[in-house]
Scaffold this motif. Sequence first.
Motif, mmCIF file in Angstrom:
data_model
loop_
_atom_site.group_PDB
_atom_site.id
_atom_site.type_symbol
_atom_site.label_atom_id
_atom_site.label_comp_id
_atom_site.label_asym_id
_atom_site.label_seq_id
_atom_site.Cartn_x
_atom_site.Cartn_y
_atom_site.Cartn_z
ATOM 1 N N UNK A 2 0.821 -1.354 -0.006
ATOM 2 C CA UNK A 2 0.069 -0.033 0.139
ATOM 3 C C UNK A 2 0.935 1.366 -0.002
ATOM 4 N N UNK A 3 0.508 2.200 -0.646
ATOM 5 C CA UNK A 3 1.254 3.579 -0.613
ATOM 6 C C UNK A 3 0.488 4.398 0.128
ATOM 7 N N UNK A 4 1.360 5.451 0.505
ATOM 8 C CA UNK A 4 0.716 6.443 1.617
ATOM 9 C C UNK A 4 0.007 7.453 0.603
ATOM 10 N N UNK A 5 -0.927 8.032 1.015
ATOM 11 C CA UNK A 5 -1.469 9.132 0.424
ATOM 12 C C UNK A 5 -0.919 10.444 1.214
ATOM 13 N N UNK A 6 -0.616 11.530 0.426
ATOM 14 C CA UNK A 6 -0.233 12.637 0.922
ATOM 15 C C UNK A 6 -1.033 13.932 0.830
ATOM 16 N N UNK A 7 -0.650 14.902 1.617
ATOM 17 C CA UNK A 7 -1.390 16.136 1.477
ATOM 18 C C UNK A 7 -0.344 17.508 1.031
ATOM 19 N N UNK A 98 6.123 12.381 -4.768
ATOM 20 C CA UNK A 98 4.841 12.872 -5.045
ATOM 21 C C UNK A 98 4.210 12.347 -6.258
ATOM 22 N N UNK A 99 4.897 12.262 -7.280
ATOM 23 C CA UNK A 99 4.353 11.747 -8.515
ATOM 24 C C UNK A 99 4.152 10.069 -8.467
ATOM 25 N N UNK A 105 2.235 4.241 -6.037
ATOM 26 C CA UNK A 105 3.332 3.449 -5.886
ATOM 27 C C UNK A 105 3.919 3.622 -4.554
ATOM 28 N N UNK A 106 4.724 2.671 -4.087
ATOM 29 C CA UNK A 106 5.296 2.638 -2.601
ATOM 30 C C UNK A 106 6.582 3.423 -2.837
ATOM 31 N N UNK A 111 12.278 7.381 -0.931
ATOM 32 C CA UNK A 111 11.941 8.488 0.183
ATOM 33 C C UNK A 111 13.212 8.230 0.997
ATOM 34 N N UNK A 112 13.516 6.993 1.420
ATOM 35 C CA UNK A 112 14.184 6.820 2.524
ATOM 36 C C UNK A 112 15.868 7.089 2.173
ATOM 37 N N UNK A 113 16.004 6.781 0.715
ATOM 38 C CA UNK A 113 17.232 6.945 -0.015
ATOM 39 C C UNK A 113 17.318 8.658 0.164
ATOM 40 N N UNK A 114 16.422 9.289 -0.327
ATOM 41 C CA UNK A 114 16.554 10.951 -0.514
ATOM 42 C C UNK A 114 16.649 11.471 0.915
#
Length: 132
Positions: A2-7, A98-99, A105-106, A111-114
């Motif tokens: 599951x991917x996280x949604x974002x605001x 965000x894209x 996508x997960x 994100x952890x790499x960035x």
Amino acid sequence: MSSMSHEFDLSHATMLPPRGERSNAVLTPGEVAAQWDAVHEAAAAVAALAQLGPEELDEELRDLPQRASEAGGPQFELVARGIDDLAAVMQPGLRALLAMTDKGLDTTSAALTLWREFHKARDAIAALAAKA
């Protein structure tokens, strides 16, 4: 997975464009402080996408632009350029994450790499400021 949604909405981002898109002028102390805050806002978004908890900034990191400004000269210019370079990495990195999220996508691994790259760069900038 599951991917996280974002605001997160980058349409009102306070991050300045990298200097290469603006001019060769050195950033002002106010711009450097705003840029520093903006990269930390972006880093907080990246941390959320990496499924990490929020980071508490200590006073030394929070006040880094002020200390560099007070030191002035070449040290300030190095710190300003470092922060500008960090912004140049964080902006497209966060947009890419965000894209990915928008496509379902997960983002955790990317994100952890960035997030890790952000910390390495921030540590290097802090080391420059410490020499000031």
